[in-house]
Design an enzyme around this catalytic site. Structure first.
Site, short mmCIF file in Angstrom:
data_model
loop_
_atom_site.label_atom_id
_atom_site.label_comp_id
_atom_site.label_asym_id
_atom_site.label_seq_id
_atom_site.Cartn_x
_atom_site.Cartn_y
_atom_site.Cartn_z
N CYS A 36 -1.40 -11.98 -0.38
CA CYS A 36 -2.10 -10.76 0.04
C CYS A 36 -3.40 -11.12 0.73
O CYS A 36 -3.92 -10.37 1.54
CB CYS A 36 -2.35 -9.87 -1.16
SG CYS A 36 -3.02 -10.79 -2.52
N GLU A 56 -3.45 -3.10 -6.90
CA GLU A 56 -3.94 -4.04 -5.89
C GLU A 56 -2.86 -4.12 -4.83
O GLU A 56 -1.70 -4.40 -5.14
CB GLU A 56 -4.20 -5.41 -6.52
CG GLU A 56 -5.33 -5.40 -7.56
CD GLU A 56 -6.65 -4.88 -7.02
OE1 GLU A 56 -6.94 -5.05 -5.81
OE2 GLU A 56 -7.41 -4.25 -7.79
N THR A 111 0.83 -1.21 0.00
CA THR A 111 0.00 0.00 0.00
C THR A 111 0.86 1.26 0.00
O THR A 111 0.59 2.22 -0.74
CB THR A 111 -0.93 -0.04 1.23
OG1 THR A 111 -1.77 -1.19 1.10
CG2 THR A 111 -1.80 1.20 1.35
N VAL A 155 3.94 1.81 -1.10
CA VAL A 155 4.59 2.06 -2.40
C VAL A 155 3.55 2.59 -3.40
O VAL A 155 3.80 3.56 -4.11
CB VAL A 155 5.28 0.77 -2.93
CG1 VAL A 155 5.73 0.96 -4.37
CG2 VAL A 155 6.46 0.39 -2.05
P1 NAD Z 1 6.48 -4.05 -2.66
O1 NAD Z 1 5.51 -2.92 -2.53
O2 NAD Z 1 7.67 -4.04 -1.79
O3 NAD Z 1 7.03 -4.11 -4.16
C1 NAD Z 1 6.14 -4.16 -5.27
C2 NAD Z 1 6.87 -3.62 -6.48
O4 NAD Z 1 7.05 -2.21 -6.31
C3 NAD Z 1 8.26 -4.21 -6.68
O5 NAD Z 1 8.50 -4.40 -8.06
C4 NAD Z 1 9.15 -3.12 -6.14
O6 NAD Z 1 10.46 -3.15 -6.66
C5 NAD Z 1 8.40 -1.89 -6.61
N1 NAD Z 1 8.78 -0.64 -5.97
C6 NAD Z 1 9.14 -0.44 -4.68
N2 NAD Z 1 9.39 0.87 -4.48
C7 NAD Z 1 9.20 1.51 -5.68
C8 NAD Z 1 9.31 2.85 -6.12
N3 NAD Z 1 9.66 3.83 -5.30
N4 NAD Z 1 9.03 3.11 -7.42
C9 NAD Z 1 8.64 2.14 -8.28
N5 NAD Z 1 8.53 0.85 -7.91
C10 NAD Z 1 8.79 0.53 -6.63
O7 NAD Z 1 5.64 -5.40 -2.51
P2 NAD Z 1 6.17 -6.90 -2.44
O8 NAD Z 1 6.90 -7.11 -1.15
O9 NAD Z 1 6.84 -7.29 -3.72
O10 NAD Z 1 4.77 -7.69 -2.40
C11 NAD Z 1 4.05 -7.84 -1.23
C12 NAD Z 1 2.93 -6.83 -1.13
O11 NAD Z 1 2.08 -6.95 -2.26
C13 NAD Z 1 2.05 -7.06 0.07
O12 NAD Z 1 1.69 -5.82 0.64
C14 NAD Z 1 0.82 -7.75 -0.52
O13 NAD Z 1 -0.35 -7.60 0.24
C15 NAD Z 1 0.73 -7.08 -1.84
N6 NAD Z 1 0.00 -7.90 -2.81
C16 NAD Z 1 -1.28 -7.55 -3.09
C17 NAD Z 1 -2.03 -8.31 -3.99
C18 NAD Z 1 -3.45 -7.96 -4.30
O14 NAD Z 1 -3.98 -8.49 -5.26
N7 NAD Z 1 -4.08 -7.08 -3.54
C19 NAD Z 1 -1.45 -9.42 -4.59
C20 NAD Z 1 -0.12 -9.74 -4.30
C21 NAD Z 1 0.59 -8.96 -3.40
#
Ligand code: NAD
Length: 542
Positions: free
Chosen positions: A328, A294, A268, A270
Site C-alpha cells: 500500500c 487502512e 478504498t 470496498v
Molecule cells: P481488497 O479490497 O480487494 O480486499 C480486502 C478484503 O476485503 C478481502 O478479504 C476481500 O475478500 C474483502 N472484501 C471484498 N469485497 C467485500 C465485501 N463486499 N464485503 C466484505 N469483504 C469484502 O484488497 P486487496 O486486493 O486484498 O489488498 C490490496 C488493497 O489493500 C490495496 O488497495 C492496498 O493499498 C490496500 N492496503 C492498504 C494498507 C494500509 O495499511 N493502508 C495495507 C495493505 C493493503
C-alpha cells in the site's frame, strides 16, 4: 489469584535475518519451501469454535508464480457458517473478556516467540508460496513485522491500562478498559500476512472476540496463522476464521446486533461500501460499531533540485518495485526536477534492467509474480493504456506474460501531463509514473503532489536543501500519514514508524500503536467516594 501489578518484557524489534546463500536460515527456509511445495495438497478448513469445518465446495490454491501447481484447497462456506462463527465468538466472549490481562499478554508473547523460532520458516515459506514474496519480503512481513506487532502491542496494552485519572482527597477515580460489547469483524488483504494476523490479534489482545474473513488469495498462509494462534493458546471461539466471499460474510455480519467493530485493511472502494452497510443497519446494533480501515494509496517521491540522483533512483527502484509494487506504501508516482532527470533516468533504468524476475525459490530473483489473474489483467490494462497515449512514454519494462505465472516487468512511465491517469489512480503493481517538472517550479510541483490523488498514505521528499525540506514538510502536511525525508516511502517498522494514512487512505488509527488498541476498548469510569455526605445543604445556603 492475581495480586501483583505485573510489568511486561520490554519490546524490541525482531532482528531481520540476512538469508545470505549458505546461511542456516537460508537453508532452513528453502528446504521448508520445497517441502510445502511438494507435499500432498492441503485442505484448509474454516476454524469455527472448536471445529475444523470443511465443505464440498473446494477452491484450488496455487502459487502466483506457477498457477498450474496445486498447493491445496480452501473450503467455501455459506451464510450458515458465518452465523455459526458469530455464535461461537459470542459464546467465548465472557470467559475471554474476564481472563486477567496478563494471561492474554502471555498468549501473544508466546505467539511471538513461537514465530521467532519453530514457526518462522513455515510462515515465511507459506507467504512465499501464497503471495509470491522473495525471502526478504517474506521475512520482513510474516516473521519480523508480526513478531513486532505481538510484542509491541502487549506493551502498548499495559500503557493503556496504566493510564488513570486524577483523584482529589476523599475519592478514588479509576478507569477500566472494557472490551467492546459484541464481536469484531476482521477483513484482511492479500498482501501482508502480518496485517492479516494483526487485524485479528490486536482486538483479541484487548479482550475481544473476532470473526475473521481473510482474502481468498491469502488463505494458504492464513492457515499457518491459525495454527500459530492455536499453538500459542488462543482459546477456541476467540478468533474464528471463515472462508466465504465478502458479500456472503457481509450479508450476515452487518445484520447482526452484536457487531461491535470492523477492523479492515484493503482497497478504498470496498471499505467505503462496508462503511455504508454499517450505516444502513445502524439502528440494529446494540452499540455503535468502531470502524477502523487502512486502505489504498498513491504514494509519492517528491524530489528537489538539491537531491542526490543516485539516492533518488535507489529510493524509486526499491520503493516502487519490491514485492512487485503491491505494498500500500509503494512509490507509484514521482516528481523529478529537470536538472536531475537525465542522471536519475540513467541510474534508474540500469538498476531496473538488472532485476531478475521469477520464482521466489530461486533467491537471486528480486521480482516475483503479482497476486492473481485479476490483478495481472488490471495492471496490464494500465500499461496498455500508457502505451496508447501521446503524452506518455514507457522508458523501461512494459511487457507481461501469464503463461506460467503472473509476471509483469517492472515498468516506468514518463508523462508530460501532470494529471495523467497513472499519476492519480492506485494500480497496485510494478508500475511507476514520473513527471519531470521545471526545476525552478518547486512550490507548484508540491501543489501537484498534494492535489493529484484522493489518497494520503505515504510519501517522501528527497532534498539536501534544508529550506526545501521544511517547505515540503509543511506543503504536504495532509498528503501522507507516513512522511519520509530522504528515504523511500515503504518499510515502516512497528514501534518506530506507526503506520496509516488519511484522506481516502483510511481512518489513520496507526496499526501497531496504542492509538489502534484504544479503538477496541470502551472505557468505564468508576468514582468511589470514601465518606459520602449526610446533609444536602451546601455552605452557601448559610
Ligand atoms: P481488497 O479490497 O480487494 O480486499 C480486502 C478484503 O476485503 C478481502 O478479504 C476481500 O475478500 C474483502 N472484501 C471484498 N469485497 C467485500 C465485501 N463486499 N464485503 C466484505 N469483504 C469484502 O484488497 P486487496 O486486493 O486484498 O489488498 C490490496 C488493497 O489493500 C490495496 O488497495 C492496498 O493499498 C490496500 N492496503 C492498504 C494498507 C494500509 O495499511 N493502508 C495495507 C495493505 C493493503
Amino acid at each position: 489469584m492475581s495480586n501483583a501489578l505485573f510489568t511486561v518484557p520490554k519490546a524490541i524489534n525482531e532482528p531481520v535475518k540476512a538469508y545470505a546463500p549458505g546461511s542456516p536460515e537460508h537453508t532452513a527456509l528453502i528446504s521448508e519451501y520445497k517441502k510445502m511445495l511438494n507435499q500432498d495438497p492441503v485442505d484448509v478448513p474454516m476454524y469455527i469454535g472448536s471445529e475444523l469445518v470443511r465443505t464440498n465446495k473446494k477452491k484450488t490454491m496455487s502459487p502466483p508464480h506457477d498457477h498450474q501447481k496445486v498447493l491445496g484447497y480452501s473450503n467455501s462456506g455459506d451464510a450458515s457458517h458465518v452465523s455459526k462463527a458469530i455464535d461461537e465468538a459470542m459464546k467465548a466472549r465472557e470467559q475471554w473478556a474476564n481472563l486477567p490481562w496478563e494471561q492474554r499478554a502471555a498468549i501473544f508473547l508466546k505467539a511471538a516467540d513461537l514465530l521467532a523460532g519453530p514457526f518462522r520458516s513455515k510462515l515465511n515459506a507459506a507467504t512465499m508460496l501464497a503471495q509470491s514474496k522473495n525471502v526478504m519480503q517474506a521475512e520482513i512481513d510474516s516473521a519480523c513485522e508480526l513478531i513486532d506487532f505481538f510484542r509491541f502491542n502487549v506493551q502498548y496494552m499495559t500503557q493503556i491500562y496504566k493510564d488513570q485519572p486524577e483523584s482529589l482527597p476523599g475519592m478514588w477515580n479509576r478507569l477500566e478498559y472494557r472490551p467492546l460489547e459484541g464481536f469484531i469483524f476482521a477483513v484482511t488483504p492479500f498482501n501482508f500476512t502480518s496485517i492479516a494476523a494483526n487485524l485479528c490479534a490486536a482486538p483479541a489482545m484487548m479482550g475481544n472476540v473476532v470473526v475473521w474473513k481473510p482474502a481468498e488469495s491469502q488463505i494458504y498462509s492464513a492457515r499457518v496463522i491459525m495454527e500459530l494462534f492455536r499453538a500459542a493458546g488462543v482459546p477456541d471461539g476467540v478468533i474464528n476464521m471463515v472462508t466465504v466471499s465478502g458479500a456472503v460474510a457481509g450479508e450476515v455480519i452487518f445484520k447482526s446486533k452484536h457487531l461491535a467493530g470492523l477492523h479492515f485493511t484493503g482497497s478504498t472502494g470496498v471499505f467505503r461500501n462496508l462503511w455504508k452497510e454499517i450505516g444502513n443497519n445502524i439502528e440494529h446494533y446494540r452499540t455503535y460499531p468502531r470502524i477502523v480501515g487502512e486502505t489504498g494509496g498513491k504514494d509519492f517521491v517528491m524530489v528537489h533540485k538539491s537531491a542526490n540522483a543516485a539516492e533518488v533512483a535507489t529510493a524509486l527502484s526499491r520503493g516502487a518495485f519490491e514485492f512487485q509494487g503491491q505494498k500500500c506504501s509503494a512509490a507509484s508516482r514521482s516528481y523529478i526536477p529537470s536538472n536531475l532527470w537525465n542522471e536519475v533516468k540513467e541510474i534508474l533504468v540500469n538498476q531496473v534492467k538488472s532485476f531478475k524476475m521469477g520464482s521466489p525459490e530461486d533467491t537471486t530473483n528480486f521480482i516475483n509474480a503479482v497476486i492473481d489473474e485479476k490483478a495481472f489483467d488490471k495492471i496490464a490494462e494500465y500499461i496498455d493504456y500508457a502505451k496508447g497515449q501521446s503524452d506518455a512514454e514507457i522508458i523501461i519494462g512494459g511487457s507481461y506474460d501469464k503463461s506460467k505465472g503472473y509476471f509483469i516487468e517492472p515498468t516506468v512511465i514518463v508523462t508530460t501531463n501532470p494529471k495523467f491517469r497513472t499519476l492519480s489512480e492506485e494500480i497496485f503493481g510494478p508500475v511507476l509514473t514520473i513527471y519531470v517538472y521545471p526545476e525552478d517550479q518547486y512550490e507548484e510541483a508540491l501543489k501537484l503532489v498534494d492535489e493529484t490523488s484522493e489518497y494520503a498514505l505515504t510519501g517522501s521528499i528527497m532534498a539536501n536543501d534544508r529550506y526545501a525540506i521544511q517547505i515540503a514538510t509543511k506543503a504536504l502536511e495532509n498528503a501522507a500519514g507516513n512522511f519520509y525525508i530522504n528515504d523511500k516511502p515503504t518499510g515502516a517498522v512497528v514501534g518506530q514508524q506507526p503506520f496509516g494514512g488519511a484522506r481516502g487512505s483510511g481512518t489513520n488509527d496507526k496499526a501497531g500503536a496504542a492509538m489502534n488498541l484504544l479503538r477496541w476498548v470502551s472505557a468505564r469510569t468508576i468514582k468511589e467516594t470514601f465518606v459520602p455526605p449526610t446533609d444536602y445543604k451546601y455552605p452557601f445556603l448559610g
